[in-house]
Design a protein around this motif. Sequence first.
Motif, mmCIF file in Angstrom:
data_model
loop_
_atom_site.group_PDB
_atom_site.id
_atom_site.type_symbol
_atom_site.label_atom_id
_atom_site.label_comp_id
_atom_site.label_asym_id
_atom_site.label_seq_id
_atom_site.Cartn_x
_atom_site.Cartn_y
_atom_site.Cartn_z
ATOM 1 N N GLY A 191 58.444 25.445 23.044
ATOM 2 C CA GLY A 191 57.533 25.996 24.041
ATOM 3 C C GLY A 191 57.959 27.362 24.537
ATOM 4 N N ILE A 192 56.977 28.167 24.969
ATOM 5 C CA ILE A 192 57.273 29.502 25.500
ATOM 6 C C ILE A 192 57.721 29.424 26.955
ATOM 7 N N MET A 193 57.604 28.212 27.559
ATOM 8 C CA MET A 193 58.131 28.023 28.911
ATOM 9 C C MET A 193 58.826 26.675 28.982
ATOM 10 N N ASP A 194 59.751 26.541 29.921
ATOM 11 C CA ASP A 194 60.451 25.279 30.078
ATOM 12 C C ASP A 194 59.478 24.237 30.614
ATOM 13 N N ILE A 195 59.794 22.974 30.385
ATOM 14 C CA ILE A 195 58.852 21.909 30.716
ATOM 15 C C ILE A 195 58.527 21.840 32.214
ATOM 16 N N GLU A 196 59.504 22.169 33.069
ATOM 17 C CA GLU A 196 59.237 22.180 34.520
ATOM 18 C C GLU A 196 58.106 23.155 34.849
ATOM 19 N N GLU A 197 58.109 24.295 34.136
ATOM 20 C CA GLU A 197 57.096 25.334 34.356
ATOM 21 C C GLU A 197 55.711 24.884 33.863
ATOM 22 N N VAL A 198 55.700 24.098 32.779
ATOM 23 C CA VAL A 198 54.435 23.594 32.225
ATOM 24 C C VAL A 198 53.724 22.714 33.257
ATOM 25 N N PHE A 199 54.510 21.909 33.979
ATOM 26 C CA PHE A 199 53.928 20.971 34.946
ATOM 27 C C PHE A 199 53.797 21.548 36.354
ATOM 28 N N MET A 200 53.933 22.863 36.474
ATOM 29 C CA MET A 200 53.714 23.502 37.775
ATOM 30 C C MET A 200 52.277 23.998 37.863
ATOM 31 N N ALA A 201 51.720 23.915 39.065
ATOM 32 C CA ALA A 201 50.341 24.391 39.263
ATOM 33 C C ALA A 201 50.349 25.914 39.328
ATOM 34 N N THR A 202 50.060 26.533 38.207
ATOM 35 C CA THR A 202 49.984 28.002 38.179
ATOM 36 C C THR A 202 48.581 28.414 37.751
ATOM 37 N N SER A 203 48.226 29.640 38.069
ATOM 38 C CA SER A 203 46.879 30.123 37.767
ATOM 39 C C SER A 203 46.743 30.487 36.288
ATOM 40 N N PHE A 204 45.514 30.631 35.846
ATOM 41 C CA PHE A 204 45.218 31.104 34.497
ATOM 42 C C PHE A 204 45.890 32.450 34.272
ATOM 43 N N GLU A 205 45.814 33.305 35.276
ATOM 44 C CA GLU A 205 46.404 34.652 35.177
ATOM 45 C C GLU A 205 47.905 34.572 34.894
ATOM 46 N N GLU A 206 48.603 33.695 35.644
ATOM 47 C CA GLU A 206 50.063 33.577 35.469
ATOM 48 C C GLU A 206 50.426 33.006 34.099
ATOM 49 N N LYS A 207 49.721 31.950 33.676
ATOM 50 C CA LYS A 207 50.001 31.344 32.362
ATOM 51 C C LYS A 207 49.695 32.341 31.237
ATOM 52 N N ASN A 208 48.582 33.070 31.374
ATOM 53 C CA ASN A 208 48.203 34.011 30.327
ATOM 54 C C ASN A 208 49.191 35.184 30.247
ATOM 55 N N ALA A 209 49.760 35.559 31.392
ATOM 56 C CA ALA A 209 50.761 36.641 31.399
ATOM 57 C C ALA A 209 52.012 36.217 30.623
ATOM 58 N N ILE A 210 52.403 34.939 30.783
ATOM 59 C CA ILE A 210 53.558 34.413 30.026
ATOM 60 C C ILE A 210 53.209 34.400 28.537
ATOM 61 N N TYR A 211 52.000 33.937 28.225
ATOM 62 C CA TYR A 211 51.529 33.905 26.828
ATOM 63 C C TYR A 211 51.610 35.309 26.203
#
Length: 351
Positions: A56-76
């Motif tokens: 994964g491009i993020m650790d599992i704790e980060e996957v299960f955090m409530a983040t916005s589309f903007e934040e997830k897409n920035a990581i992507y």
Amino acid sequence: MNSVRVVQVSKQVPIYSRDTSDIIPFINTWLSGRDERFRRKVVKIFEGAGVDRRFGIMDIEEVFMATSFEEKNAIYAREAKILGKKALVKALAKANWQSESLDFIIAVSCTGIMIPSLDAYLVDTVGLKQNIVRLPVTEMGCAAGVSGLIYAANFLRANPGKRAAVVAVESPTATFQLNDFSMANMVSAAIFGDGAACVLLSSESDSQGPKVIGEEMYHFKDATHLMGFDLTNTGLKMILDPAVPQVIAEHFPKIVHPFLQKFDSNIEKVNHLIFHPGGRKIVQTVEELFGKLGKNIDDTREVLRAYGNMSSVTVLYVLERFLEKDIEPGEQGMVLSFGPGFSAQRVLLEW
């Protein structure tokens, strides 16, 4: 006619990884407020998905955090640039090609949104030439790795003495929906993982590797509802119809036999099946269909087990396994994947 060859394949995984057994406690916590039977069913889906490990491009704790589309897409976007560059640089080094020698670059991804697309960044970071031809392939899902091979083969066949790279980067992790309790979200969470790959192809007369004998797309009529994403305020929400394996089974003879016939081949002549592992059920369906024809898709199952379904990238991991084998000259391989549309993409190779 000008011949096209698959010269090299490289794969690149992100830095984070987990065994499925390590993910189950997170699933239990996530679904703790839901019906107990539902929670147990989802855990069973994870345990029976045929995926032992995923990256994964993020650790599992980060996957299960409530983040916005903007934040997830920035990581992507950030990680796609890193993984894409690593995969391309690795492939160029394996083939002993200079980066300026590429004539055509295809960037494949559907799990995030980037404009300019990944290929534009690779021009700068990898030092590609300024007159390189770019093609981003974005909305073709799991089939897009093979779509990229098809576009590259067409370009190279029309242009002798040229070189092309297909760079696929996917992060289904970035599309995981925390508040979507549909079966489509559960099944996709259980089977998907992140990854990147690069395939180099050439129409130079002295290039080595399996030859592309033919390629073709097959479009299922009235089937756009079977697979895809809905773009929602929280991100890309998975659409995955449970009828997919059945629909594939129904169309299977029409997908395989006329295609091979067109290129003076048949299933008896195809020694190697380079099939995209969509998920355990699709693998089982295709395995039964090919099994009756005396063929196996062991490499497909092994890639699913070790990496999960990385959307467009996955079939390229299977292809890499075949490029590393000692295959006799004259033997044939068929690359096959399915994706939104609904479509089946096929490429016939000969060693």
